[in-house]
Design an enzyme around this catalytic site. Structure first.
Site, PDB file in Angstrom:
ATOM      1  N   SER A   1       0.782  -0.928  -0.369  1.00 29.33           N
ATOM      2  CA  SER A   1       0.000  -0.386   0.317  1.00 29.33           C
ATOM      3  C   SER A   1       0.585   1.130  -0.197  1.00 29.33           C
ATOM      4  CB  SER A   1      -1.366   0.515   1.026  1.00 29.33           C
ATOM      5  OG  SER A   1       0.075  -0.149   2.684  1.00 29.33           O
TER       6      SER A   1
ATOM      7  N   LYS B   1       0.450   4.762   6.551  1.00 31.84           N
ATOM      8  CA  LYS B   1       0.099   5.660   6.019  1.00 31.84           C
ATOM      9  C   LYS B   1       0.728   6.703   5.946  1.00 31.84           C
ATOM     10  CE  LYS B   1      -3.692   2.715   4.811  1.00 31.84           C
ATOM     11  NZ  LYS B   1      -3.242   1.235   3.385  1.00 31.84           N
TER      12      LYS B   1
END
Length: 196
Positions: A20, A63
């Site tokens: 990701s 993230k």
């Protein structure tokens, strides 16, 4: 005892299991997270952080912060808008990676993300259309909006909402070492690689 205290209050290591954050972080990276900084100041837009996943607090996610309290955040046509302004982008070629036996090839861009300290320049990868168009989000107080640099292969705030400041573990600082499980070798060039 010293090791336990350091892990609890100062630094902690984490393993990157998914793509990701490709190409900033690779599958198989082992990273070091600074747990002290956010006791001294608030998180800033553009920083890469580890946090407890809001839908399952026993799971840790990593993230990039793209929205801080008071921001509006939206994706339109694959481009990120912060407070109504489109981030600037420059082409950076193409990029290919493999995850769980599937090979992805996409367009690599450099995104210029505005932050309190100026502009954070970082890569983003586009491999499709997932998450390229969203509603307009307004980040509440004490909350943060997270997105992966691998924009079409990241399960992030676009899909499950905001992260409370209290759930942020710390800021990712450095790749300690990295193991490529597809080719079965150490990525020596990533040893002690700073995370930006």
């Amino acid at each position: 005892v010293i090791a336990l205290l350091l892990r609890t209050f100062v630094v902690q290591s984490f393993h990157i299991p998914t793509g990701s954050m490709v190409p900033t972080l690779l599958i198989g990276d082992f990273i070091l997270v600074d747990k002290v900084t956010y006791h001294l100041r608030k998180p800033k837009r553009g920083e890469i952080v580890v946090f407890r996943f809001p839908l399952n607090k026993s799971v840790y996610y990593i993230k990039r912060i793209v929205g801080v309290p008071g921001d509006t955040v939206q994706m339109v046509g694959g481009k990120l808008l912060i407070n109504g302004k489109v981030c600037n982008y420059t082409p950076a070629g193409s990029y290919t990676y493999t995850e769980k036996g599937t090979t992805y090839t996409g367009k690599l861009l450099t995104e210029f993300l505005p932050s309190q300290a100026g502009v954070v320049r970082h890569p983003v990868l586009l491999t499709g259309n997932a998450g390229s168009d969203t509603e307009l989000f307004t980040v509440p107080q004490n909350k943060y909006f997270m997105m992966g640099d691998n924009r079409n292969n990241s399960y992030d705030s676009r899909f499950w909402g905001f992260v409370d400041k209290g759930e942020i573990v710390g800021i990712a600082r450095v790749v300690l070492f990295s193991w490529d499980s597809n080719k079965h070798f150490l990525r020596l060039s990533r040893f002690f690689h700073p995370i930006k």
